[in-house]
Scaffold this motif. Structure first.
Motif, mmCIF file in Angstrom:
data_model
loop_
_atom_site.group_PDB
_atom_site.id
_atom_site.type_symbol
_atom_site.label_atom_id
_atom_site.label_comp_id
_atom_site.label_asym_id
_atom_site.label_seq_id
_atom_site.Cartn_x
_atom_site.Cartn_y
_atom_site.Cartn_z
ATOM 1 N N TRP A 12 0.818 -1.229 0.000
ATOM 2 C CA TRP A 12 0.000 0.000 0.000
ATOM 3 C C TRP A 12 0.838 1.259 0.000
ATOM 4 O O TRP A 12 0.315 2.349 -0.180
ATOM 5 C CB TRP A 12 -0.916 0.016 1.227
ATOM 6 C CG TRP A 12 -1.993 -1.008 1.229
ATOM 7 C CD1 TRP A 12 -2.276 -1.919 0.229
ATOM 8 C CD2 TRP A 12 -2.974 -1.226 2.252
ATOM 9 N NE1 TRP A 12 -3.362 -2.676 0.584
ATOM 10 C CE2 TRP A 12 -3.807 -2.275 1.828
ATOM 11 C CE3 TRP A 12 -3.210 -0.637 3.486
ATOM 12 C CZ2 TRP A 12 -4.869 -2.744 2.600
ATOM 13 C CZ3 TRP A 12 -4.266 -1.097 4.255
ATOM 14 C CH2 TRP A 12 -5.093 -2.143 3.808
ATOM 15 N N ASN A 15 -0.348 4.886 1.866
ATOM 16 C CA ASN A 15 -1.759 5.111 1.563
ATOM 17 C C ASN A 15 -2.597 4.380 2.599
ATOM 18 O O ASN A 15 -2.196 3.312 3.065
ATOM 19 C CB ASN A 15 -2.099 4.550 0.176
ATOM 20 C CG ASN A 15 -1.407 5.311 -0.934
ATOM 21 O OD1 ASN A 15 -1.726 6.462 -1.211
ATOM 22 N ND2 ASN A 15 -0.409 4.678 -1.543
ATOM 23 N N HIS A 16 -3.774 4.908 2.892
ATOM 24 C CA HIS A 16 -4.762 4.347 3.817
ATOM 25 C C HIS A 16 -4.347 4.537 5.286
ATOM 26 O O HIS A 16 -3.378 3.939 5.765
ATOM 27 C CB HIS A 16 -4.962 2.823 3.601
ATOM 28 C CG HIS A 16 -5.662 2.462 2.331
ATOM 29 N ND1 HIS A 16 -6.414 3.342 1.596
ATOM 30 C CD2 HIS A 16 -5.737 1.269 1.671
ATOM 31 C CE1 HIS A 16 -6.905 2.721 0.539
ATOM 32 N NE2 HIS A 16 -6.517 1.468 0.546
ATOM 33 N N ASP A 17 -5.117 5.336 6.027
ATOM 34 C CA ASP A 17 -4.924 5.387 7.481
ATOM 35 C C ASP A 17 -5.559 4.140 8.094
ATOM 36 O O ASP A 17 -6.089 3.289 7.354
ATOM 37 C CB ASP A 17 -5.496 6.692 8.068
ATOM 38 C CG ASP A 17 -7.000 6.825 7.878
ATOM 39 O OD1 ASP A 17 -7.706 5.793 7.829
ATOM 40 O OD2 ASP A 17 -7.487 7.973 7.767
ATOM 41 N N GLU A 20 -9.237 3.472 7.072
ATOM 42 C CA GLU A 20 -9.339 3.060 5.659
ATOM 43 C C GLU A 20 -8.797 1.641 5.475
ATOM 44 O O GLU A 20 -9.281 0.868 4.632
ATOM 45 C CB GLU A 20 -8.560 4.044 4.777
ATOM 46 C CG GLU A 20 -9.200 5.424 4.723
ATOM 47 C CD GLU A 20 -8.260 6.514 4.211
ATOM 48 O OE1 GLU A 20 -8.780 7.505 3.693
ATOM 49 O OE2 GLU A 20 -7.019 6.392 4.348
ATOM 50 N N SER A 23 -11.485 -0.930 6.339
ATOM 51 C CA SER A 23 -12.484 -1.018 5.272
ATOM 52 C C SER A 23 -11.905 -1.747 4.055
ATOM 53 O O SER A 23 -12.555 -2.614 3.456
ATOM 54 C CB SER A 23 -12.921 0.416 4.949
ATOM 55 O OG SER A 23 -13.422 0.503 3.688
ATOM 56 N N SER A 24 -10.664 -1.435 3.705
ATOM 57 C CA SER A 24 -10.062 -2.057 2.521
ATOM 58 C C SER A 24 -9.884 -3.569 2.714
ATOM 59 O O SER A 24 -10.171 -4.363 1.812
ATOM 60 C CB SER A 24 -8.716 -1.382 2.226
ATOM 61 O OG SER A 24 -8.149 -1.916 1.069
ATOM 62 N N ASP A 52 -1.237 1.068 10.653
ATOM 63 C CA ASP A 52 -2.448 0.283 10.366
ATOM 64 C C ASP A 52 -2.340 -1.154 10.862
ATOM 65 O O ASP A 52 -3.337 -1.876 10.889
ATOM 66 C CB ASP A 52 -2.697 0.179 8.855
ATOM 67 C CG ASP A 52 -2.884 1.512 8.165
ATOM 68 O OD1 ASP A 52 -2.816 2.559 8.837
ATOM 69 O OD2 ASP A 52 -3.081 1.502 6.944
ATOM 70 N N SER A 247 -7.550 -0.822 -3.637
ATOM 71 C CA SER A 247 -8.983 -1.141 -3.518
ATOM 72 C C SER A 247 -9.116 -2.643 -3.299
ATOM 73 O O SER A 247 -8.589 -3.447 -4.089
ATOM 74 C CB SER A 247 -9.693 -0.715 -4.812
ATOM 75 O OG SER A 247 -10.717 -1.629 -5.121
#
Ligand code: PGA
Length: 261
Positions: A12, A15-17, A20, A23-24, A52, A247
């Motif tokens: 990743w 990207n993405h906290d 997120e 959810s991903s 994360d 995604s």
């Protein structure tokens, strides 16, 4: 047909906290289930930012998900006075299976040398993390046709001082720098040529046992549309995927395409 398990690892990057990330990973797990994929077909790994990992661990363990997770980097040092560093033992305690070492972005942004990579590899091996060691040439080196010598040189220096036993489980990611995040993908033939050269070099240095068991991934603009062709080569055992892994549903579709090769 080798008995190496197909490995699809989603890097990743930054990207993405952690919200997120939850959810991903949930969406990825649902989409893998819909695609009827499980660990008999492949190994699927997410590699989120450090912040994360605890959230991903809670989700994976709580929902008994079969996917695995890892970290994008690790400190070469043991726990102690190293501000901002993350020890390998911390990652093991969080249930990480994998750790990426020597990604070209870290080599470029953080001046990591092959020597640093070898030291981080030592820390990962001692903490029983499976290392994904990244190697790969620049565009200039490819144009000069020195790409194989350069990449094998990175490999030699990154693995210097290890025994075959210590490297059991090793994963190498061949990522030509010019193909990362650019939309330019090496051809399947280019990826296969380098993977074969890497496997041969591991054989020369560490013996055929390690050469046969090491998984070699290709990375650099891998997408659902091109993954099948890339992993169809006998020496390419999977992919390290950046943008196309962000995604969950898209990454699941990519995994499905890879399995269907
Ligand atoms: P990309 O990144 O798939 O976005 O090109 C791959 C990587 O750097 O691991």
């Amino acid at each position: 047909m080798s008995d190496r398990t197909l490995l699809l690892a989603g890097n990743w990057k930054m990207n993405h906290d952690h919200l997120e990330a939850i959810s991903s990973v949930q969406k990825l797990a649902w989409a893998l289930e819909d695609a009827k994929l499980d660990d008999s077909a492949c190994e699927v790994v997410v590699i989120p930012p450090f912040t994360d990992i605890r959230s991903v661990q809670t989700l994976v363990q709580g929902d008994k998900l079969w996917l695995k997770y890892g970290a994008q980097d690790v400190s070469q040092h043991a726990p102690g006075a190293h501000t901002g560093e993350i020890a390998a033992s911390f990652l093991s305690r969080l249930g990480c299976s994998y750790v990426v070492i020597g990604h070209s972005e870290r080599r470029a942004d953080n001046h990591e040398t092959n020597e640093t990579v070898a030291a981080k590899l030592r820390a990962a091996v001692e903490a029983e993390l499976t290392p994904i060691v990244c190697v790969g040439e620049s565009l200039q080196q490819r144009q000069d046709r020195t790409h194989i010598d350069f990449t094998l040189g990175q490999l030699d220096e990154s693995l210097a001082g290890f025994t075959a036993d210590e490297l059991d489980g090793l994963v190498i990611a061949y990522e030509p720098v010019w193909a990362i995040g650019t939309g330019e993908t090496a051809t399947a033939a280019d990826a296969a040529e380098m993977a074969t050269a890497i496997r041969a070099r591991i054989g020369e240095k560490f013996g055929t046992g390690l050469a046969e068991s090491t998984r070699i991934l290709y990375g650099g603009s891998v997408k659902t549309a091109n993954v099948a062709e890339i992993v169809a080569s006998a020496d390419v055992d999977g992919a390290l995927v950046g943008g196309a892994s962000l995604s969950g549903p898209d990454f699941a579709a990519l995994c499905k395409a890879a399995v269907a090769k």
